[in-house]
Design an enzyme around this catalytic site. Structure first.
Site, PDB file in Angstrom:
ATOM      1  CG  ASP A 110     -10.594 -22.463  -3.673  1.00  0.00           C
ATOM      2  OD1 ASP A 110      -9.560 -22.426  -2.971  1.00  0.00           O
ATOM      3  OD2 ASP A 110     -11.712 -22.073  -3.269  1.00  0.00           O
ATOM      4  CG  HIS A 127      -7.951 -11.855  -6.133  1.00  0.00           C
ATOM      5  ND1 HIS A 127      -6.984 -12.279  -5.253  1.00  0.00           N
ATOM      6  CD2 HIS A 127      -8.014 -10.510  -5.992  1.00  0.00           C
ATOM      7  CE1 HIS A 127      -6.477 -11.232  -4.602  1.00  0.00           C
ATOM      8  NE2 HIS A 127      -7.101 -10.149  -5.032  1.00  0.00           N
TER       9      HIS A 127
HETATM   10  N1  APR Z   1      -3.811 -23.054   7.981  1.00  0.00           N
HETATM   11  C1  APR Z   1      -3.590 -21.743   8.303  1.00  0.00           C
HETATM   12  N2  APR Z   1      -2.802 -20.923   7.569  1.00  0.00           N
HETATM   13  C2  APR Z   1      -2.218 -21.462   6.474  1.00  0.00           C
HETATM   14  C3  APR Z   1      -2.395 -22.814   6.082  1.00  0.00           C
HETATM   15  C4  APR Z   1      -3.230 -23.618   6.896  1.00  0.00           C
HETATM   16  N3  APR Z   1      -3.459 -24.914   6.621  1.00  0.00           N
HETATM   17  N4  APR Z   1      -1.680 -23.030   4.940  1.00  0.00           N
HETATM   18  C5  APR Z   1      -1.064 -21.860   4.649  1.00  0.00           C
HETATM   19  N5  APR Z   1      -1.395 -20.927   5.558  1.00  0.00           N
HETATM   20  C6  APR Z   1      -1.004 -19.509   5.582  1.00  0.00           C
HETATM   21  C7  APR Z   1       0.425 -19.256   5.180  1.00  0.00           C
HETATM   22  O1  APR Z   1       1.276 -19.266   6.313  1.00  0.00           O
HETATM   23  C8  APR Z   1       0.335 -17.855   4.554  1.00  0.00           C
HETATM   24  O2  APR Z   1       0.545 -16.854   5.545  1.00  0.00           O
HETATM   25  O3  APR Z   1      -1.807 -18.879   4.601  1.00  0.00           O
HETATM   26  C9  APR Z   1      -1.113 -17.760   4.062  1.00  0.00           C
HETATM   27  C10 APR Z   1      -1.235 -17.805   2.556  1.00  0.00           C
HETATM   28  O4  APR Z   1      -0.709 -16.605   2.063  1.00  0.00           O
HETATM   29  P1  APR Z   1      -0.482 -16.403   0.490  1.00  0.00           P
HETATM   30  O5  APR Z   1       0.126 -17.618  -0.086  1.00  0.00           O
HETATM   31  O6  APR Z   1       0.206 -15.071   0.325  1.00  0.00           O
HETATM   32  O7  APR Z   1      -1.959 -16.334  -0.101  1.00  0.00           O
HETATM   33  P2  APR Z   1      -2.917 -15.076  -0.155  1.00  0.00           P
HETATM   34  O8  APR Z   1      -2.733 -14.199   1.030  1.00  0.00           O
HETATM   35  O9  APR Z   1      -4.276 -15.585  -0.431  1.00  0.00           O
HETATM   36  O10 APR Z   1      -2.387 -14.298  -1.471  1.00  0.00           O
HETATM   37  C11 APR Z   1      -3.144 -13.211  -1.909  1.00  0.00           C
HETATM   38  O11 APR Z   1      -1.778 -13.099  -3.897  1.00  0.00           O
HETATM   39  O12 APR Z   1      -0.707 -14.056  -5.700  1.00  0.00           O
HETATM   40  C12 APR Z   1      -1.849 -13.410  -5.295  1.00  0.00           C
HETATM   41  O13 APR Z   1      -3.904 -13.568  -6.389  1.00  0.00           O
HETATM   42  C13 APR Z   1      -3.070 -14.254  -5.507  1.00  0.00           C
HETATM   43  O14 APR Z   1      -5.126 -14.233  -4.207  1.00  0.00           O
HETATM   44  C14 APR Z   1      -3.711 -14.342  -4.119  1.00  0.00           C
HETATM   45  C15 APR Z   1      -3.104 -13.141  -3.408  1.00  0.00           C
END
Ligand code: APR
Length: 261
Positions: A110, A127
């Site tokens: 982003d 990514h």
């Molecule tokens: N503050 C702190 N933590 C947060 C907040 C917030 N405001 N909002 C969400 N979270 C936490 C959630 O609890 C979760 O554990 O952030 C984490 C997001 O995890 P994912 O949705 O799995 O995202 P990510 O780890 O970046 O995923 C990795 O997966 O699908 C692929 O390519 C995609 O880059 C992505 C990769």
């Protein structure tokens, strides 16, 4: 978590930052939810609304329906040029301005770390990103702004205007190899750090999730700021299961107070 426990953890994190000389920040989609961009695995996240199996590279290039769905996802959820950096991105940029940041390693596409003020050459985008789309036939590149305009005018599957070839955004899809140079440098930085802060990631997608493992195996201290638990929590010196915006703001404010800034 009660207020005094949180205050203690914030102070502990701030002290670790004050005594570090090579701080690496590692972020996932959770750092951008407070900017209005949904994450993937929280309740209501993207993989609750879309099936990740539909978002593989092989599906993208072989199925018109999958391409339509993926472009729609970009239009609907990941077209983040409307999104602005939130307090967590700004706190990390403040650490850069204080000369306390070695680099940011992010799984996000982003561009919000750069918009918050971290120089592009200090952000390792494992990514990829949404800055360009590329023709898979002739290689011509298009600024994503231009593609976004075409999507918003109703084009469902934008193609190359030069050769009518298939356009693909410069993000890494499932099944695709991560950019090797970025992955190598991110791995090196993770091992060479003396403090590694994970913000907003489930740490479940590899090879990105190897970064905190490389750090811990190299004796680097780990801080995790994440609403849910992660597989690396037991290796962390500090774990704060609170929102990234408020938490990172409090930590950086404490660093500034303690360092007399
Ligand atoms: N503050 C702190 N933590 C947060 C907040 C917030 N405001 N909002 C969400 N979270 C936490 C959630 O609890 C979760 O554990 O952030 C984490 C997001 O995890 P994912 O949705 O799995 O995202 P990510 O780890 O970046 O995923 C990795 O997966 O699908 C692929 O390519 C995609 O880059 C992505 C990769």
């Amino acid at each position: 978590m009660n207020g005094s426990d949180l205050k203690m953890l914030v102070a502990e994190a701030a002290d670790l930052i004050l005594s570090s000389n090579k701080l690496v920040v590692f972020t996932g989609a959770g750092i951008s939810t407070e900017s209005g961009i949904p994450d993937f695995r929280s309740p209501g996240g993207i993989w609750e609304r879309f099936d990740p199996d539909d978002f593989t590279y092989s599906k993208f290039i072989s199925s018109k329906d999958s391409r339509r769905m993926q472009w729609n996802l970009f239009r609907e959820g990941l077209l983040s040029d409307k999104a602005v950096p939130n307090a967590a991105h700004i706190a990390i940029a403040d650490l850069y301005k204080m000369g306390r940041l070695d680099c940011v390693i992010t799984q996000n596409i982003d561009n919000l770390h750069q918009k918050a003020g971290v120089p592009d050459d200090m952000v390792y985008e494992l990514h990829g990103n949404m800055k360009w789309a590329r023709c898979l036939e002739c290689g011509r590149r298009y600024p994503f702004e231009e593609i976004k305009g075409r999507l918003e005018q109703g084009e469902e599957i934008p193609d190359c205007i030069a050769c009518r070839g298939m356009l693909k955004p410069d993000i890494v899809m499932f099944e695709e190899q991560l950019p090797v140079d970025v992955l190598e440098e991110a791995g090196y930085r993770s091992m060479a750090a003396d403090l590694f802060i994970v913000i907003g990631s489930t740490l479940t997608v590899y090879p990105a999730a190897y970064m905190p493992i490389y750090a811990v195996r190299s004796g680097v201290k780990l801080i995790i700021v994440n609403l849910s638990n992660t597989p690396m929590d037991r290796h962390a010196a500090v774990v704060i299961n609170e929102k990234a915006g408020d938490t990172m703001t409090s930590i950086v404010q404490t660093v500034q107070e303690k360092s007399g800034l």
